[in-house]
Design a protein around this motif. Sequence first.
Motif, PDB file in Angstrom:
ATOM      1  N   VAL A 188       2.812  -4.843  13.127  1.00 33.54           N
ATOM      2  CA  VAL A 188       3.925  -4.578  12.219  1.00 33.54           C
ATOM      3  C   VAL A 188       3.494  -3.595  11.129  1.00 33.54           C
ATOM      4  CG1 VAL A 188       5.412  -5.613  10.458  1.00 33.54           C
ATOM      5  CG2 VAL A 188       5.132  -6.727  12.673  1.00 33.54           C
ATOM      6  N   ILE A 189       2.312  -3.766  10.592  1.00 36.81           N
ATOM      7  CA  ILE A 189       1.804  -2.872   9.555  1.00 36.81           C
ATOM      8  C   ILE A 189       1.667  -1.443  10.101  1.00 36.81           C
ATOM      9  CG2 ILE A 189      -0.212  -2.325   8.132  1.00 36.81           C
ATOM     10  CD1 ILE A 189      -0.546  -5.351   7.716  1.00 36.81           C
ATOM     11  N   LEU A 190       1.161  -1.313  11.304  1.00 40.53           N
ATOM     12  CA  LEU A 190       1.033   0.012  11.912  1.00 40.53           C
ATOM     13  C   LEU A 190       2.401   0.656  12.161  1.00 40.53           C
ATOM     14  CD1 LEU A 190      -1.903  -0.482  14.428  1.00 40.53           C
ATOM     15  CD2 LEU A 190      -1.897   0.904  12.360  1.00 40.53           C
ATOM     16  N   MET A 191       3.382  -0.101  12.608  1.00 33.62           N
ATOM     17  CA  MET A 191       4.726   0.444  12.847  1.00 33.62           C
ATOM     18  C   MET A 191       5.368   0.907  11.539  1.00 33.62           C
ATOM     19  SD  MET A 191       6.101  -1.972  15.987  1.00 33.62           S
ATOM     20  CE  MET A 191       7.666  -2.097  15.297  1.00 33.62           C
ATOM     21  N   THR A 206       6.375   4.812  10.601  1.00 37.65           N
ATOM     22  CA  THR A 206       7.735   5.134  10.158  1.00 37.65           C
ATOM     23  C   THR A 206       7.712   5.882   8.828  1.00 37.65           C
ATOM     24  OG1 THR A 206       8.575   3.177  11.296  1.00 37.65           O
ATOM     25  CG2 THR A 206      10.005   4.164   9.625  1.00 37.65           C
ATOM     26  N   VAL A 207       6.908   5.412   7.877  1.00 33.90           N
ATOM     27  CA  VAL A 207       6.797   6.068   6.575  1.00 33.90           C
ATOM     28  C   VAL A 207       6.230   7.479   6.746  1.00 33.90           C
ATOM     29  CG1 VAL A 207       5.584   6.004   4.357  1.00 33.90           C
ATOM     30  CG2 VAL A 207       6.652   3.937   5.255  1.00 33.90           C
ATOM     31  N   THR A 263       7.166  13.332   6.676  1.00 32.79           N
ATOM     32  CA  THR A 263       7.060  14.615   7.363  1.00 32.79           C
ATOM     33  C   THR A 263       8.432  15.281   7.477  1.00 32.79           C
ATOM     34  OG1 THR A 263       5.173  13.810   8.620  1.00 32.79           O
ATOM     35  CG2 THR A 263       6.293  15.759   9.481  1.00 32.79           C
ATOM     36  N   ALA A 264       9.446  14.519   7.870  1.00 29.46           N
ATOM     37  CA  ALA A 264      10.801  15.067   7.992  1.00 29.46           C
ATOM     38  C   ALA A 264      11.324  15.528   6.631  1.00 29.46           C
ATOM     39  CB  ALA A 264      11.743  14.035   8.603  1.00 29.46           C
ATOM     40  N   ALA A 265      11.097  14.746   5.588  1.00 29.00           N
ATOM     41  CA  ALA A 265      11.560  15.120   4.249  1.00 29.00           C
ATOM     42  C   ALA A 265      10.886  16.406   3.784  1.00 29.00           C
ATOM     43  CB  ALA A 265      11.287  13.988   3.261  1.00 29.00           C
TER      44      ALA A 265
END
Length: 159
Positions: free
Chosen positions: A16-19, A23-24, A29-31
């Motif tokens: 969960v921490i890796l996912m 995501t962050v 990167t997109a921002a």
Amino acid sequence: MTGFDSSRAVSPVIGVILMVAITVLLAATAATFFMGFEGSLSGTPTVAIEGEFAVDSGGHELTVEFTGGDVLARENVKVHVASAGCRGAGSVTDRYGLSELGVSGSTVAAGSQAQVTVGTVCPPAASQLDLSRTAVTVSWVESGSGSGTVLYRWRGPAA
């Protein structure tokens, strides 16, 4: 021992921490990518323009109407008329401000109309306007820089 193995619960927590971290990272990167385009897009206006060609006793007429989009300063919009035939005065190629083509007020918005007619682009000696081989370009020119963007192009029926 009760048969409870605490080492099995570590694997789902790490997953969960890796996912969340991935995501962050993707969001950051997109921002960064899209924020880089902000400067290049903010200075260019977006407008909708339509041209209506008509024939009357003065020859051809073209009405250039701003139908939507950004409100622009009138002095930043130029209309280039290339190879307009003015009967009795020859061919005309020139750049016009919107005030010369009948647009009043200091801004251009939806509903503003510029008129390319014998009275607006031809010398007084001309009796008719022939736009059949004419190209009309409406451009936005940035104040102080001289650079601009073509907003609309119209070509006569035989151009």
